[in-house]
Design a protein around this motif. Structure first.
Motif, PDB file in Angstrom:
ATOM      1  N   LEU A 256      39.928  48.893  15.241  1.00 51.41           N
ATOM      2  CA  LEU A 256      41.315  49.238  14.947  1.00 51.41           C
ATOM      3  C   LEU A 256      41.949  48.177  14.048  1.00 51.41           C
ATOM      4  CD1 LEU A 256      42.412  50.266  18.565  1.00 51.41           C
ATOM      5  CD2 LEU A 256      41.779  51.808  16.687  1.00 51.41           C
ATOM      6  N   SER A 257      42.994  48.577  13.351  1.00 51.82           N
ATOM      7  CA  SER A 257      43.716  47.603  12.529  1.00 51.82           C
ATOM      8  C   SER A 257      44.323  46.517  13.402  1.00 51.82           C
ATOM      9  CB  SER A 257      44.823  48.311  11.740  1.00 51.82           C
ATOM     10  OG  SER A 257      44.280  49.210  10.806  1.00 51.82           O
ATOM     11  N   GLY A 258      44.547  45.354  12.798  1.00 55.37           N
ATOM     12  CA  GLY A 258      45.168  44.258  13.526  1.00 55.37           C
ATOM     13  C   GLY A 258      46.671  44.448  13.634  1.00 55.37           C
ATOM     14  N   GLN A 259      47.309  43.435  14.212  1.00 56.57           N
ATOM     15  CA  GLN A 259      48.743  43.494  14.469  1.00 56.57           C
ATOM     16  C   GLN A 259      49.434  42.398  13.671  1.00 56.57           C
ATOM     17  OE1 GLN A 259      49.377  44.770  18.880  1.00 56.57           O
ATOM     18  NE2 GLN A 259      47.776  43.254  18.905  1.00 56.57           N
ATOM     19  N   SER A 260      50.389  42.801  12.857  1.00 62.45           N
ATOM     20  CA  SER A 260      51.006  41.871  11.911  1.00 62.45           C
ATOM     21  C   SER A 260      52.259  41.223  12.483  1.00 62.45           C
ATOM     22  CB  SER A 260      51.356  42.603  10.614  1.00 62.45           C
ATOM     23  OG  SER A 260      52.405  43.537  10.848  1.00 62.45           O
ATOM     24  N   GLY A 261      52.599  40.099  11.860  1.00 57.36           N
ATOM     25  CA  GLY A 261      53.860  39.414  12.128  1.00 57.36           C
ATOM     26  C   GLY A 261      54.530  39.090  10.797  1.00 57.36           C
ATOM     27  N   HIS A 262      54.658  40.100   9.946  1.00 56.74           N
ATOM     28  CA  HIS A 262      55.194  39.902   8.597  1.00 56.74           C
ATOM     29  C   HIS A 262      56.575  39.240   8.643  1.00 56.74           C
ATOM     30  CE1 HIS A 262      52.620  43.596   7.258  1.00 56.74           C
ATOM     31  NE2 HIS A 262      51.892  42.511   7.422  1.00 56.74           N
ATOM     32  N   THR A 263      56.811  38.351   7.676  1.00 61.32           N
ATOM     33  CA  THR A 263      58.065  37.613   7.605  1.00 61.32           C
ATOM     34  C   THR A 263      58.731  37.846   6.262  1.00 61.32           C
ATOM     35  OG1 THR A 263      57.124  35.897   9.027  1.00 61.32           O
ATOM     36  CG2 THR A 263      59.142  35.351   7.838  1.00 61.32           C
ATOM     37  N   HIS A 264      59.970  38.325   6.283  1.00 59.85           N
ATOM     38  CA  HIS A 264      60.766  38.525   5.068  1.00 59.85           C
ATOM     39  C   HIS A 264      61.709  37.335   4.909  1.00 59.85           C
ATOM     40  CE1 HIS A 264      59.879  42.971   4.605  1.00 59.85           C
ATOM     41  NE2 HIS A 264      59.379  42.694   5.800  1.00 59.85           N
ATOM     42  N   MET A 265      61.887  36.888   3.680  1.00 60.30           N
ATOM     43  CA  MET A 265      62.785  35.753   3.481  1.00 60.30           C
ATOM     44  C   MET A 265      63.391  35.754   2.091  1.00 60.30           C
ATOM     45  SD  MET A 265      59.988  32.675   3.452  1.00 60.30           S
ATOM     46  CE  MET A 265      59.455  33.244   5.055  1.00 60.30           C
ATOM     47  N   SER A 266      64.573  35.163   2.016  1.00 61.61           N
ATOM     48  CA  SER A 266      65.250  34.976   0.732  1.00 61.61           C
ATOM     49  C   SER A 266      65.964  33.639   0.752  1.00 61.61           C
ATOM     50  CB  SER A 266      66.239  36.111   0.466  1.00 61.61           C
ATOM     51  OG  SER A 266      67.207  36.196   1.493  1.00 61.61           O
ATOM     52  N   LEU A 267      66.157  33.095  -0.432  1.00 59.98           N
ATOM     53  CA  LEU A 267      66.750  31.763  -0.588  1.00 59.98           C
ATOM     54  C   LEU A 267      68.190  31.903  -1.068  1.00 59.98           C
ATOM     55  CD1 LEU A 267      65.453  28.886  -0.311  1.00 59.98           C
ATOM     56  CD2 LEU A 267      65.394  28.825  -2.798  1.00 59.98           C
ATOM     57  N   TRP A 268      69.069  31.123  -0.481  1.00 56.45           N
ATOM     58  CA  TRP A 268      70.494  31.137  -0.806  1.00 56.45           C
ATOM     59  C   TRP A 268      70.963  29.710  -1.027  1.00 56.45           C
ATOM     60  CZ3 TRP A 268      73.596  35.818  -0.073  1.00 56.45           C
ATOM     61  CH2 TRP A 268      72.818  36.928   0.265  1.00 56.45           C
ATOM     62  N   SER A 269      72.022  29.562  -1.785  1.00 51.76           N
ATOM     63  CA  SER A 269      72.628  28.238  -1.931  1.00 51.76           C
ATOM     64  C   SER A 269      73.389  27.910  -0.652  1.00 51.76           C
ATOM     65  CB  SER A 269      73.585  28.216  -3.124  1.00 51.76           C
ATOM     66  OG  SER A 269      74.709  29.045  -2.867  1.00 51.76           O
ATOM     67  N   ASN A 270      73.641  26.646  -0.444  1.00 52.09           N
ATOM     68  CA  ASN A 270      74.389  26.239   0.755  1.00 52.09           C
ATOM     69  C   ASN A 270      75.796  26.805   0.785  1.00 52.09           C
ATOM     70  OD1 ASN A 270      72.310  24.822   1.964  1.00 52.09           O
ATOM     71  ND2 ASN A 270      72.889  22.851   1.066  1.00 52.09           N
ATOM     72  N   ASP A 271      76.323  27.196  -0.391  1.00 50.77           N
ATOM     73  CA  ASP A 271      77.662  27.795  -0.411  1.00 50.77           C
ATOM     74  C   ASP A 271      77.620  29.328  -0.438  1.00 50.77           C
ATOM     75  OD1 ASP A 271      76.824  28.223  -2.993  1.00 50.77           O
ATOM     76  OD2 ASP A 271      78.444  27.094  -3.950  1.00 50.77           O
ATOM     77  N   GLY A 272      76.414  29.907  -0.167  1.00 49.71           N
ATOM     78  CA  GLY A 272      76.344  31.343   0.063  1.00 49.71           C
ATOM     79  C   GLY A 272      75.986  32.219  -1.109  1.00 49.71           C
ATOM     80  N   ARG A 273      75.397  31.670  -2.179  1.00 42.56           N
ATOM     81  CA  ARG A 273      75.001  32.489  -3.325  1.00 42.56           C
ATOM     82  C   ARG A 273      73.511  32.834  -3.246  1.00 42.56           C
ATOM     83  NH1 ARG A 273      74.613  29.619  -7.384  1.00 42.56           N
ATOM     84  NH2 ARG A 273      75.086  27.582  -6.454  1.00 42.56           N
ATOM     85  N   PRO A 274      73.136  34.109  -3.442  1.00 39.82           N
ATOM     86  CA  PRO A 274      71.717  34.476  -3.441  1.00 39.82           C
ATOM     87  C   PRO A 274      71.022  33.911  -4.675  1.00 39.82           C
ATOM     88  CG  PRO A 274      73.057  36.370  -4.064  1.00 39.82           C
ATOM     89  CD  PRO A 274      74.020  35.281  -3.650  1.00 39.82           C
TER      90      PRO A 274
END
Length: 457
Positions: A256-274
């Motif tokens: 059987l296929s394995g089990q994933s723990g995929h992680t989504h992420m994005s980087l932002w400035s400390n003042d809240g800008r993507p």
């Protein structure tokens, strides 16, 4: 029973809550090197003292494996140290009423003092501090697949883990039939975690008999690691309270296929800008995003022990089973190691696809973010994009994932970049712990060996 998130933010608020509500005992816990939740009940008075002064667990907790077998190669702890206490501090914002029968007051903790250097949560905090010093913050989300069984801890032992009854038969991904037949279970999962502030933005049947997948709604990186760790621990409790079992092994069955723990992420400035989006760039990928991705790819091999930390992790990382085998990348491509997901300025992100559901979320998150920061610091380009089937792509050895835990441990222990990011004490301790795990397995005689060799040789 429903739990409750307390939304306490300071030691003073915790003290006031305990004094006002006067519980006789409080449950405290901490996540160990393998991401296992260890804990105990302590009295109200001892807890009030621990708020100010901390409390202790025998430091063997950081010096043994998942079966409580002591590492034979740990510098931090062992018979040579006499096993003193490791000190911990209460995390105020972790307070909640447990969503189980007795509605117990619970607080998570993290190691301090000499143990902080190898504390998984401490490792992630140091990486995030480095990000903050560079002007960045990280938003993250995790997905987990897990198999569920109509078994108990007694029956799986009696059956020697053979002929196990899954929650449902066959493969029926995204099945409305399965989720509505099991509506009581699904609703209990949703309600339980909602009650303690863990928003599951998705829950559905996945491919394979008895597989369930959930996605935890986006949060700060540290908040996500906290939630993901609690989710794994409490999901197993919820299942066993229902006469079921849930496993987060990376792969429990070779067919059987394995089990994933995929992680989504994005980087932002400390003042809240993507910071990942640039409308004028190819695929709308900003230079910061390309360098962050470049670092993740460049150090995926050396940091593999943190994202594939168990012997069984490597059974999942095989071609054709929805898990990557190399440090490759592509645009909305699920055959690569890191998937770029295009979107708006706020939604464009990376999906780190190597981790299985067996990971310690604090360590896998630290590896993913730390390597990305190195990419920004060193301006690492991600290289050629993978189009189509990335499994068929020829990649240099430096971009191939290790095939086993022993190799991963050696690579991690020798990495100067790992020592810079995570601290030399942690790198040495964790590499040694993975080497120990590999040696334990090397001594084992498996069913495969018996079937293959017993009669014929």
């Amino acid at each position: 029973m429903s739990g409750r998130k307390l939304n306490l933010t300071s030691i003073e608020e915790v003290r006031s809550y305990v004094i006002d509500n006067n519980p006789k005992h409080i449950k405290v816990g901490v996540f160990d090197i393998d991401g296992v939740l260890r804990g105990k009940f302590i009295s109200r008075d001892k807890f009030l003292s621990a708020i100010d002064n901390g409390y202790g667990f025998c430091n063997a907790l950081l010096g043994w494996d998942v079966s409580d077998t002591l590492y034979d190669n740990s510098e931090y702890t062992g018979w040579h140290t006499g096993f003193p206490d490791a000190n911990l501090r209460i995390i105020p914002e972790s307070g909640l009423i447990l969503p189980f029968q007795n509605e117990t007051l619970f607080f998570a903790s993290e190691f301090v003092g000499t143990a902080e250097a190898i504390c998984p949560r401490g490792v992630l905090r140091r990486v995030l501090q480095r990000a903050s010093d560079m002007g960045f913050s990280i938003k993250a989300a995790m997905e987990f697949e897990f198999f569920m069984f109509r078994e108990s801890s007694d029956t799986v032992t009696e059956k020697d883990f053979k002929n196990l009854r899954t929650l449902s038969p066959g493969s029926f991904s995204y099945s409305v039939l399965r989720s509505l037949v099991q509506e009581g279970l699904y609703q209990e999962i949703l309600d339980t975690f909602d009650s303690i502030g863990i928003d599951l933005e998705g829950l559905h049947a996945e491919t394979g008999p008895g597989v369930v997948e959930t996605a935890i709604a986006v949060d700060s990186a540290l908040g996500m690691a906290d939630k993901a760790s609690i989710f794994k621990a409490f999901m197993k409790i919820l299942a066993q309270n229902r006469g079921l079992m849930a496993t987060f092994m990376a792969k429990w069955n070779e067919d059987l296929s394995g089990q994933s723990g995929h992680t989504h992420m994005s980087l932002w400035s400390n003042d809240g800008r993507p910071l990942f989006y640039d409308a004028s760039a190819e695929h709308s990928m900003s230079e910061v995003m390309r360098h962050f991705l470049g670092g993740q790819l460049a150090y995926l091999r050396d940091f593999a022990a943190m994202v594939a930390p168990n012997i069984n992790s490597y059974s999942r990382l095989t071609p054709g089973y929805w898990a990557p085998t190399a440090a490759t990348w592509g645009i909305d491509n699920r055959t690569v190691g890191i998937r770029v997901i295009p979107g708006s300025a706020k939604s464009q992100r990376l999906e780190y696809r190597v981790p299985g559901s067996d990971v310690n979320p604090y360590l896998s998150m630290a590896a993913a973010i730390g390597s990305g920061l190195l990419g920004i610091e060193k301006k690492i380009d991600p290289g050629a994009i993978s189009v189509g089937n990335a499994y068929a792509k020829e990649v240099p050895e430096s971009r191939r994932l290790p095939s086993n835990l022993e190799t991963s441990a050696v690579l991690f222990g020798a990495s100067a970049e790992a020592k810079d990011l995570f601290g030399e004490a942690f790198v040495r301790h964790f590499a040694d712990s993975r080497s120990f795990e590999a040696r334990q397995f090397a001594r084992a005689v498996t069913d495969w060996e018996l079937r293959r060799y017993f009669e014929i040789l």
